[in-house]
Write a protein that holds these residues in place. Structure first.
Motif, PDB file in Angstrom:
ATOM      1  N   PRO A  64       1.038  14.525   1.632  1.00 52.72           N
ATOM      2  CA  PRO A  64      -0.400  14.707   1.870  1.00 52.72           C
ATOM      3  C   PRO A  64      -0.679  14.943   3.347  1.00 52.72           C
ATOM      4  CG  PRO A  64       0.116  12.406   1.427  1.00 52.72           C
ATOM      5  CD  PRO A  64       1.349  13.183   1.115  1.00 52.72           C
ATOM      6  N   PRO A  65      -1.713  15.712   3.652  1.00 60.42           N
ATOM      7  CA  PRO A  65      -2.027  16.023   5.046  1.00 60.42           C
ATOM      8  C   PRO A  65      -2.553  14.804   5.793  1.00 60.42           C
ATOM      9  CG  PRO A  65      -3.738  16.869   3.599  1.00 60.42           C
ATOM     10  CD  PRO A  65      -2.635  16.383   2.710  1.00 60.42           C
ATOM     11  N   ALA A  66      -2.546  14.907   7.109  1.00 58.20           N
ATOM     12  CA  ALA A  66      -2.966  13.789   7.968  1.00 58.20           C
ATOM     13  C   ALA A  66      -4.443  13.475   7.825  1.00 58.20           C
ATOM     14  CB  ALA A  66      -2.641  14.111   9.426  1.00 58.20           C
ATOM     15  N   THR A  67      -5.211  14.336   7.165  1.00 59.90           N
ATOM     16  CA  THR A  67      -6.644  14.084   7.000  1.00 59.90           C
ATOM     17  C   THR A  67      -6.937  13.101   5.863  1.00 59.90           C
ATOM     18  OG1 THR A  67      -6.765  16.028   5.555  1.00 59.90           O
ATOM     19  CG2 THR A  67      -7.253  16.347   7.898  1.00 59.90           C
TER      20      THR A  67
ATOM     21  N   ILE B 161      -5.591   6.694   1.300  1.00 63.36           N
ATOM     22  CA  ILE B 161      -4.266   6.358   0.780  1.00 63.36           C
ATOM     23  C   ILE B 161      -3.901   4.953   1.232  1.00 63.36           C
ATOM     24  CG2 ILE B 161      -1.811   6.978   0.808  1.00 63.36           C
ATOM     25  CD1 ILE B 161      -2.629   9.852   1.347  1.00 63.36           C
ATOM     26  N   ALA B 162      -3.405   4.147   0.318  1.00 63.47           N
ATOM     27  CA  ALA B 162      -2.950   2.803   0.687  1.00 63.47           C
ATOM     28  C   ALA B 162      -1.723   2.911   1.581  1.00 63.47           C
ATOM     29  CB  ALA B 162      -2.606   2.006  -0.571  1.00 63.47           C
ATOM     30  N   PRO B 163      -1.621   2.070   2.612  1.00 65.13           N
ATOM     31  CA  PRO B 163      -0.423   2.093   3.455  1.00 65.13           C
ATOM     32  C   PRO B 163       0.834   1.886   2.613  1.00 65.13           C
ATOM     33  CG  PRO B 163      -2.120   0.719   4.437  1.00 65.13           C
ATOM     34  CD  PRO B 163      -2.589   1.059   3.061  1.00 65.13           C
TER      35      PRO B 163
ATOM     36  N   GLY C 176       8.817  -1.526  13.170  1.00 67.54           N
ATOM     37  CA  GLY C 176       7.387  -1.674  13.353  1.00 67.54           C
ATOM     38  C   GLY C 176       6.572  -0.452  12.985  1.00 67.54           C
ATOM     39  N   THR C 177       7.212   0.666  12.662  1.00 66.41           N
ATOM     40  CA  THR C 177       6.490   1.873  12.273  1.00 66.41           C
ATOM     41  C   THR C 177       5.793   1.661  10.941  1.00 66.41           C
ATOM     42  OG1 THR C 177       8.116   3.258  13.407  1.00 66.41           O
ATOM     43  CG2 THR C 177       6.713   4.335  11.780  1.00 66.41           C
ATOM     44  N   LEU C 178       4.511   1.987  10.874  1.00 70.86           N
ATOM     45  CA  LEU C 178       3.753   1.866   9.635  1.00 70.86           C
ATOM     46  C   LEU C 178       3.720   3.221   8.942  1.00 70.86           C
ATOM     47  CD1 LEU C 178       1.965   0.175   7.743  1.00 70.86           C
ATOM     48  CD2 LEU C 178      -0.005   0.909   9.112  1.00 70.86           C
ATOM     49  N   LEU C 179       4.328   3.277   7.773  1.00 68.15           N
ATOM     50  CA  LEU C 179       4.277   4.503   6.976  1.00 68.15           C
ATOM     51  C   LEU C 179       2.938   4.560   6.259  1.00 68.15           C
ATOM     52  CD1 LEU C 179       7.849   4.602   5.380  1.00 68.15           C
ATOM     53  CD2 LEU C 179       7.043   5.664   7.497  1.00 68.15           C
ATOM     54  N   TRP C 180       2.275   5.686   6.374  1.00 66.61           N
ATOM     55  CA  TRP C 180       0.959   5.840   5.764  1.00 66.61           C
ATOM     56  C   TRP C 180       0.842   7.284   5.275  1.00 66.61           C
ATOM     57  CZ3 TRP C 180      -3.360   2.442   8.044  1.00 66.61           C
ATOM     58  CH2 TRP C 180      -4.434   2.354   7.143  1.00 66.61           C
ATOM     59  N   GLY C 181       0.765   7.442   3.969  1.00 72.03           N
ATOM     60  CA  GLY C 181       0.804   8.785   3.412  1.00 72.03           C
ATOM     61  C   GLY C 181       2.203   9.368   3.412  1.00 72.03           C
TER      62      GLY C 181
END
Length: 253
Positions: A24-27, A32-34, A41-46
């Motif tokens: 999915p795009p960054a927009t 989207i749930a994390p 420590g990197t948070l994956l999101w999308g």
């Protein structure tokens, strides 16, 4: 054709699944749930949780798809209608039948083509979805379960690996079972709002056949029946029958 493009052209767009996609795009992160927090420590999101799919660029047959419950509901209705959604024919009835019947050897847990039927992971169907229903589960806690006999389905969208698998990860199965148990399939079967485009063959139990024929097969006979509380017809109703001389009565309770 790449898998994500094939899925978009042949599945998502025809079914009107406008919010189903790989990568999915960054927009869209705010919708989207994390996914999870990595060890650094990197948070994956999308971004897909599955490491193998991430190494493959986020697109794989086993992981990487993001969707909404509304989109998945359209997919479930297509499967329950034997490959058709409205005027669209996506899959053939024979194809759906092959996908949703056991394709494994008799001594192994029953699985279809891409669908779980009766394996150790099938307990998420709960106590009310019968054998003959089918579903699919995801590692992060998502699942689908569908029952053709009642036209009912359950879509569960959750994430058990946030913030981390070894910290916040919780078993998904109890939640899946609880979600299915909260649904009474005959009660949630959607009413027919328009003329059906196809008539599915009706499957009757022996009791249903007797009721349909008004117990003609038992006329003039003495019958003893040993049963238990599960002795109900296909709609969950209890049937009682008595046949005194020259009188036959049956009722629904």
């Amino acid at each position: 054709m790449p898998l994500e493009e094939f899925a978009r052209q042949r599945i998502f767009e025809p079914l009107g699944m406008r919010e189903s996609m790989f990568r999915p795009p960054a927009t869209l992160p705010d919708r989207i749930a994390p996914t999870e927090k990595l060890a650094d420590g990197t948070l994956l999101w999308g971004v897909v949780h599955d490491p193998t799919s991430r190494y493959m660029g986020g697109v794989a047959g086993h992981a990487g798809l993001f969707a909404t419950a509304a989109d998945l509901a359209r997919y479930c209705r297509m499967m329950l209608h034997r490959g058709r959604l409205g005027n669209l024919r996506l899959l053939s009835p024979l194809g759906v039948a092959a996908m949703t019947r056991a394709q494994t050897p008799p001594d192994l847990p029953a699985r279809g083509l891409g669908w779980d039927i009766d394996s150790p992971f099938a307990s998420n169907r709960g106590d009310l979805f019968p054998l003959g229903s089918f579903g699919h589960t995801g590692y992060t806690g998502t699942s689908l379960w569908l029952d053709p006999s009642t036209d009912a389905y359950v879509v569960l969208m959750t994430n058990r690996v946030h913030p981390r698998v070894h910290l916040g990860g919780q078993p998904a199965q109890p939640r899946r079972v609880g979600c299915a148990a909260a649904v009474d399939p005959p009660a949630v079967a959607r009413p027919q709002t328009s003329a059906p485009t196809e008539v599915a063959p009706e499957v009757l139990t022996g009791l249903d056949v007797l009721v349909r024929d008004r117990f003609a097969q038992l006329e003039g006979k003495r019958v003893g029946l040993i049963t238990n509380p599960t002795g109900v017809d296909r709609r969950g109703a209890v049937r009682t029958y008595s046949s005194p001389p020259r009188t036959r009565r049956w009722q629904r309770s």
